[in-house]
Design a protein around this motif. Structure first.
Motif, PDB file in Angstrom:
ATOM      1  N   VAL A   1      11.308 -10.684  12.711  1.00  0.00           N
ATOM      2  CA  VAL A   1       9.958 -11.079  12.459  1.00  0.00           C
ATOM      3  C   VAL A   1       9.550 -11.229  10.992  1.00  0.00           C
ATOM      4  CG1 VAL A   1       7.573 -10.995  13.195  1.00  0.00           C
ATOM      5  CG2 VAL A   1       9.298 -10.364  14.761  1.00  0.00           C
ATOM      6  N   ALA A   2       9.797 -12.185  10.376  1.00  0.00           N
ATOM      7  CA  ALA A   2       9.524 -12.339   8.867  1.00  0.00           C
ATOM      8  C   ALA A   2       8.091 -12.270   8.586  1.00  0.00           C
ATOM      9  CB  ALA A   2      10.284 -13.544   8.245  1.00  0.00           C
ATOM     10  N   SER A   3       7.753 -11.493   7.633  1.00  0.00           N
ATOM     11  CA  SER A   3       6.320 -11.219   6.899  1.00  0.00           C
ATOM     12  C   SER A   3       6.377 -12.197   5.644  1.00  0.00           C
ATOM     13  CB  SER A   3       5.838  -9.895   6.856  1.00  0.00           C
ATOM     14  OG  SER A   3       4.631  -9.891   5.921  1.00  0.00           O
ATOM     15  N   PRO A   4       5.608 -13.359   5.698  1.00  0.00           N
ATOM     16  CA  PRO A   4       5.751 -14.021   4.240  1.00  0.00           C
ATOM     17  C   PRO A   4       4.829 -13.286   3.245  1.00  0.00           C
ATOM     18  CG  PRO A   4       4.173 -14.778   5.723  1.00  0.00           C
ATOM     19  CD  PRO A   4       4.746 -13.876   6.529  1.00  0.00           C
TER      20      PRO A   4
ATOM     21  N   GLY B   1       7.877  -9.870   2.907  1.00  0.00           N
ATOM     22  CA  GLY B   1       9.073  -9.928   3.213  1.00  0.00           C
ATOM     23  C   GLY B   1       9.628  -8.841   4.058  1.00  0.00           C
ATOM     24  N   ALA B   2       8.927  -8.378   4.957  1.00  0.00           N
ATOM     25  CA  ALA B   2       9.186  -7.251   5.978  1.00  0.00           C
ATOM     26  C   ALA B   2       9.602  -7.857   7.330  1.00  0.00           C
ATOM     27  CB  ALA B   2       8.112  -6.314   6.259  1.00  0.00           C
ATOM     28  N   ARG B   3      10.580  -7.385   8.029  1.00  0.00           N
ATOM     29  CA  ARG B   3      10.958  -7.919   9.262  1.00  0.00           C
ATOM     30  C   ARG B   3      11.347  -6.887  10.130  1.00  0.00           C
ATOM     31  NH1 ARG B   3      16.357 -11.532   8.246  1.00  0.00           N
ATOM     32  NH2 ARG B   3      15.216 -11.833   6.093  1.00  0.00           N
ATOM     33  N   ILE B   4      11.271  -7.213  11.344  1.00  0.00           N
ATOM     34  CA  ILE B   4      11.550  -5.993  12.680  1.00  0.00           C
ATOM     35  C   ILE B   4      13.137  -6.311  12.569  1.00  0.00           C
ATOM     36  CG2 ILE B   4      11.523  -5.334  14.677  1.00  0.00           C
ATOM     37  CD1 ILE B   4       8.658  -6.261  14.812  1.00  0.00           C
ATOM     38  N   ALA B   5      13.961  -5.315  12.288  1.00  0.00           N
ATOM     39  CA  ALA B   5      15.479  -5.585  12.309  1.00  0.00           C
ATOM     40  C   ALA B   5      15.999  -4.968  13.669  1.00  0.00           C
ATOM     41  CB  ALA B   5      16.206  -4.757  11.307  1.00  0.00           C
TER      42      ALA B   5
ATOM     43  N   ALA C   1       5.244   7.501   5.256  1.00  0.00           N
ATOM     44  CA  ALA C   1       4.687   6.812   6.322  1.00  0.00           C
ATOM     45  C   ALA C   1       3.364   7.475   6.492  1.00  0.00           C
ATOM     46  CB  ALA C   1       5.648   6.833   7.630  1.00  0.00           C
ATOM     47  N   VAL C   2       2.423   6.862   6.667  1.00  0.00           N
ATOM     48  CA  VAL C   2       0.933   7.509   6.948  1.00  0.00           C
ATOM     49  C   VAL C   2       0.536   7.036   8.456  1.00  0.00           C
ATOM     50  CG1 VAL C   2      -1.370   7.624   6.326  1.00  0.00           C
ATOM     51  CG2 VAL C   2       0.431   7.178   4.646  1.00  0.00           C
ATOM     52  N   ASP C   3       0.619   7.913   9.376  1.00  0.00           N
ATOM     53  CA  ASP C   3       0.515   7.418  10.705  1.00  0.00           C
ATOM     54  C   ASP C   3      -0.968   7.196  11.117  1.00  0.00           C
ATOM     55  OD1 ASP C   3       3.204   8.191  11.655  1.00  0.00           O
ATOM     56  OD2 ASP C   3       2.823  10.099  11.148  1.00  0.00           O
ATOM     57  N   SER C   4      -1.929   7.978  10.609  1.00  0.00           N
ATOM     58  CA  SER C   4      -3.163   7.707  11.118  1.00  0.00           C
ATOM     59  C   SER C   4      -3.743   6.503  10.595  1.00  0.00           C
ATOM     60  CB  SER C   4      -4.270   8.821  10.483  1.00  0.00           C
ATOM     61  OG  SER C   4      -3.926   9.187   9.236  1.00  0.00           O
ATOM     62  N   ALA C   5      -3.094   6.233   9.412  1.00  0.00           N
ATOM     63  CA  ALA C   5      -3.596   4.723   8.871  1.00  0.00           C
ATOM     64  C   ALA C   5      -2.646   3.597   9.323  1.00  0.00           C
ATOM     65  CB  ALA C   5      -3.631   4.746   7.226  1.00  0.00           C
ATOM     66  N   GLY C   6      -1.595   4.013   9.849  1.00  0.00           N
ATOM     67  CA  GLY C   6      -0.625   2.866  10.096  1.00  0.00           C
ATOM     68  C   GLY C   6      -0.163   1.939   9.304  1.00  0.00           C
ATOM     69  N   THR C   7       0.418   2.727   7.982  1.00  0.00           N
ATOM     70  CA  THR C   7       0.554   2.109   6.831  1.00  0.00           C
ATOM     71  C   THR C   7       1.951   2.846   6.116  1.00  0.00           C
ATOM     72  OG1 THR C   7      -0.764   3.425   5.420  1.00  0.00           O
ATOM     73  CG2 THR C   7      -1.440   1.304   6.060  1.00  0.00           C
TER      74      THR C   7
ATOM     75  N   LEU D   1       2.921  -1.742   3.175  1.00  0.00           N
ATOM     76  CA  LEU D   1       2.979  -2.283   4.742  1.00  0.00           C
ATOM     77  C   LEU D   1       2.073  -1.723   5.780  1.00  0.00           C
ATOM     78  CD1 LEU D   1       7.108  -1.633   5.334  1.00  0.00           C
ATOM     79  CD2 LEU D   1       5.839  -3.707   4.700  1.00  0.00           C
ATOM     80  N   THR D   2       1.517  -2.750   6.722  1.00  0.00           N
ATOM     81  CA  THR D   2       0.689  -2.586   7.455  1.00  0.00           C
ATOM     82  C   THR D   2       1.198  -3.035   9.124  1.00  0.00           C
ATOM     83  OG1 THR D   2      -0.491  -4.647   7.485  1.00  0.00           O
ATOM     84  CG2 THR D   2      -1.186  -2.742   5.868  1.00  0.00           C
ATOM     85  N   ALA D   3       0.148  -2.921  10.037  1.00  0.00           N
ATOM     86  CA  ALA D   3       0.427  -3.402  11.144  1.00  0.00           C
ATOM     87  C   ALA D   3       0.968  -4.735  11.543  1.00  0.00           C
ATOM     88  CB  ALA D   3      -0.749  -3.181  12.188  1.00  0.00           C
ATOM     89  N   ALA D   4       0.327  -5.365  10.179  1.00  0.00           N
ATOM     90  CA  ALA D   4       0.626  -6.906  10.255  1.00  0.00           C
ATOM     91  C   ALA D   4       2.145  -7.112   9.992  1.00  0.00           C
ATOM     92  CB  ALA D   4      -0.331  -7.449   9.144  1.00  0.00           C
ATOM     93  N   ASP D   5       2.650  -6.312   9.490  1.00  0.00           N
ATOM     94  CA  ASP D   5       4.142  -6.196   9.038  1.00  0.00           C
ATOM     95  C   ASP D   5       5.201  -5.847  10.091  1.00  0.00           C
ATOM     96  OD1 ASP D   5       3.963  -7.173   6.205  1.00  0.00           O
ATOM     97  OD2 ASP D   5       3.100  -5.267   6.081  1.00  0.00           O
ATOM     98  N   GLY D   6       4.550  -5.462  11.551  1.00  0.00           N
ATOM     99  CA  GLY D   6       5.332  -5.036  12.544  1.00  0.00           C
ATOM    100  C   GLY D   6       5.348  -3.484  13.051  1.00  0.00           C
TER     101      GLY D   6
END
Length: 323
Positions: free
Chosen positions: A35-38, A41-45, A262-268, A282-287
């Motif tokens: 899943v590419a993020s414009p 550039g993140a993707r779920i591998a 990784a910051v779990d509580s913020a999901g970032t 990165l955020t949840a929008a990046d997967g």
């Protein structure tokens, strides 16, 4: 590693790092699922199987793009090939009932690999017969080599290749333990007040760099540096970053003391500079699904998500650092 309060009968956990070669994210066998993020550039591998307890907790990199991970809920150690194929190497024995501090299940957490290919990892059950440091030699079976207090929660783990010592972050007891990788009785290396929790979990992720132990404190939201003196004792604790409540594991980027966490509580996932300033990468929008740890190889960053809170799609997200 870090752990949040129970949701749907599970406690939210956050932990460890994953680093595979950049080719993993670009492998043709994974392209259909990527899943590419414009924006980044993140993707779920790689997608893991939540129903099988594949909640990725911590990582040890190996030559050839192989990575070894712990699955926290599954009580397992697994090998991930460069094409994303996952093979279970060991399943740890279950305790008689649940006694694990803070959590509602036994926890398999930090993992490291030595130059001979032997894996060392942590297991917390709340029982004296199983909690501690475990070892898995190539082709062998898991064995406990050092007992840790069942009242604690061993979490982050690092190996000093020079001395052969393992350093262990205990999130409940607020202690950094040290024990030879050959096994034995662990010694409390530091019990500084900066390691303690404020009610849930304290010292969490742990790395070695530049003659010092670096750790995070989940409750206090800090990044700490503790020098190792000439007698291998703990020096005075230095706070290098703050205001990051819920911070879990981390990795250095290779540019001095700059790190990604990784910051779990913020999901970032955030970049932390040597002066303590931060930038969200990165955020949840990046997967991301409750990110637990970060690994870095070259310009490539690998982020594990355990999905303890979202309860969907534990995964590996790959992105690139802007140099």
């Amino acid at each position: 590693m870090s752990i949040f309060k129970s949701i749907s009968a599970l406690a939210l956990i956050s932990m460890a790092t994953l680093g595979l070669q950049p080719a993993l994210a670009e492998s043709p066998s994974l392209s259909a699922a990527a899943v590419a993020s414009p924006a980044t550039g993140a993707r779920i591998a790689v997608h893991f199987d939540l129903s099988a307890g594949q909640t990725p907790e911590n990582i040890a990199l190996a030559p050839g793009g192989v990575a070894y991970v712990t699955f926290a809920v599954g009580r397992q150690v697994a090998r991930i090939a460069p094409d994303g194929t996952t093979r279970i190497l060991a399943t740890l024995p279950a305790p008689d009932g649940n006694h694990t501090p803070v959590l509602s299940f036994p926890l398999t957490s930090g993992i490291v690999r030595d130059t001979h290919g032997t894996l060392y990892f942590l297991y917390a059950t709340g029982t004296a017969d199983l909690t501690g440091v475990w070892r898995l030699r190539p082709g062998g079976t898991p064995e406990r080599i050092a007992a840790l207090p069942p009242t604690g929660l061993p979490n982050g783990l690092a190996l000093d290749d020079r001395t052969g010592n393992l350093y262990i972050a205990d999130s409940v007891l607020g202690t950094i333990w040290r024990v030879p990788k050959t096994g034995g009785t662990p010694k409390a290396w530091s019990t500084a007040p900066e390691l303690a929790s404020t009610g849930f979990l304290g010292v969490n992720g742990l790395k070695l760099r530049g003659g010092a132990v670096w750790v995070t404190n989940l409750d206090k939201g800090t990044v700490l540096r503790i020098p190792i003196d000439h007698r291998q004792r703990a020096g005075e604790v230095e706070t290098r970053a703050s205001g990051l409540a819920g911070i879990d594991d981390f990795e250095f980027t290779g540019r001095g003391n700059e790190l990604v966490a990784a910051v779990d509580s913020a999901g970032t996932v955030v970049l932390i500079r040597p002066d303590g300033s931060t930038t969200t990468l990165l955020t949840a929008a990046d997967g991301l699904q409750n990110p637990t740890s970060v690994g870095v190889r070259g310009r490539t960053a690998y982020v594990l998500s355990a999905a303890y809170l979202t309860q969907q799609d534990p995964n590996l997200v790959v992105t690139y650092l802007n140099r």
